[in-house]
Scaffold this motif. Sequence first.
Motif, short mmCIF file in Angstrom:
data_model
loop_
_atom_site.label_atom_id
_atom_site.label_comp_id
_atom_site.label_asym_id
_atom_site.label_seq_id
_atom_site.Cartn_x
_atom_site.Cartn_y
_atom_site.Cartn_z
N CYS A 1 1.61 -36.72 8.75
CA CYS A 1 1.57 -37.96 9.52
C CYS A 1 2.88 -38.74 9.35
O CYS A 1 3.20 -39.18 8.24
N PRO A 2 3.65 -38.94 10.45
CA PRO A 2 4.86 -39.76 10.32
C PRO A 2 4.51 -41.23 10.12
O PRO A 2 3.42 -41.68 10.48
N ASP A 3 5.41 -41.97 9.52
CA ASP A 3 5.16 -43.39 9.21
C ASP A 3 4.81 -44.22 10.43
O ASP A 3 4.04 -45.17 10.34
N ASP A 4 5.39 -43.88 11.60
CA ASP A 4 5.12 -44.70 12.79
C ASP A 4 3.73 -44.47 13.38
O ASP A 4 3.37 -45.08 14.37
N GLU A 5 2.95 -43.57 12.78
CA GLU A 5 1.57 -43.34 13.22
C GLU A 5 0.56 -43.89 12.20
O GLU A 5 -0.61 -43.55 12.23
N LYS A 6 1.02 -44.74 11.30
CA LYS A 6 0.16 -45.34 10.28
C LYS A 6 0.14 -46.84 10.47
O LYS A 6 1.15 -47.42 10.88
N PRO A 7 -0.89 -47.51 10.14
CA PRO A 7 -2.22 -47.00 9.84
C PRO A 7 -2.96 -46.69 11.14
O PRO A 7 -2.61 -47.21 12.21
N PRO A 8 -4.00 -45.87 11.08
CA PRO A 8 -4.80 -45.64 12.29
C PRO A 8 -5.46 -46.95 12.72
O PRO A 8 -5.81 -47.77 11.86
N HIS A 9 -5.55 -47.16 14.02
CA HIS A 9 -6.12 -48.41 14.53
C HIS A 9 -6.73 -48.19 15.90
O HIS A 9 -6.41 -47.24 16.60
N ARG A 10 -7.63 -49.10 16.28
CA ARG A 10 -8.27 -49.05 17.59
C ARG A 10 -7.33 -49.59 18.65
O ARG A 10 -6.57 -50.53 18.40
N MET B 1 -6.01 -44.91 17.26
CA MET B 1 -4.71 -44.36 17.50
C MET B 1 -4.06 -44.19 16.14
O MET B 1 -4.21 -45.03 15.26
N GLY B 2 -3.33 -43.12 15.97
CA GLY B 2 -2.68 -42.85 14.70
C GLY B 2 -3.28 -41.62 14.04
O GLY B 2 -4.14 -40.95 14.59
N CYS B 3 -2.83 -41.34 12.85
CA CYS B 3 -3.27 -40.15 12.13
C CYS B 3 -4.61 -40.39 11.43
O CYS B 3 -4.96 -41.51 11.10
N THR B 4 -5.31 -39.31 11.23
CA THR B 4 -6.55 -39.39 10.47
C THR B 4 -6.21 -39.39 8.98
O THR B 4 -5.15 -38.91 8.57
N SER B 5 -7.09 -39.94 8.19
CA SER B 5 -6.84 -39.98 6.75
C SER B 5 -6.73 -38.57 6.19
O SER B 5 -7.44 -37.67 6.61
N GLY B 6 -5.81 -38.38 5.29
CA GLY B 6 -5.61 -37.08 4.69
C GLY B 6 -4.65 -36.19 5.45
O GLY B 6 -4.37 -35.07 5.03
N ASP B 7 -4.10 -36.65 6.59
CA ASP B 7 -3.16 -35.85 7.37
C ASP B 7 -1.81 -35.88 6.67
O ASP B 7 -1.10 -36.89 6.67
N ALA B 8 -1.42 -34.77 6.06
CA ALA B 8 -0.18 -34.70 5.29
C ALA B 8 1.07 -34.75 6.17
O ALA B 8 2.15 -35.07 5.70
#
Length: 68
Positions: free
Chosen positions: A10-19, A1-8
Amino acid sequence: MGCTSGDADCPDDEKPPHRVTLTKSFEMAATETTNGQYRACVDAGACAPPSDRTAFDDTSRNGHPVVY
């Protein structure tokens, strides 16, 4: 869940991507629910109307996906 790396974008509340593990079953339709289908549910008293009725009340959008 969250943004993929390199997604310009990507809002802060979607970081870091996690299972994420779903622990309860759920159902999902094969297609999106249309405004017309949702209107039938509202008319039957089983669903509440959307908070923003702009698209919901526009009969020319009956085939569009329901929002709100």
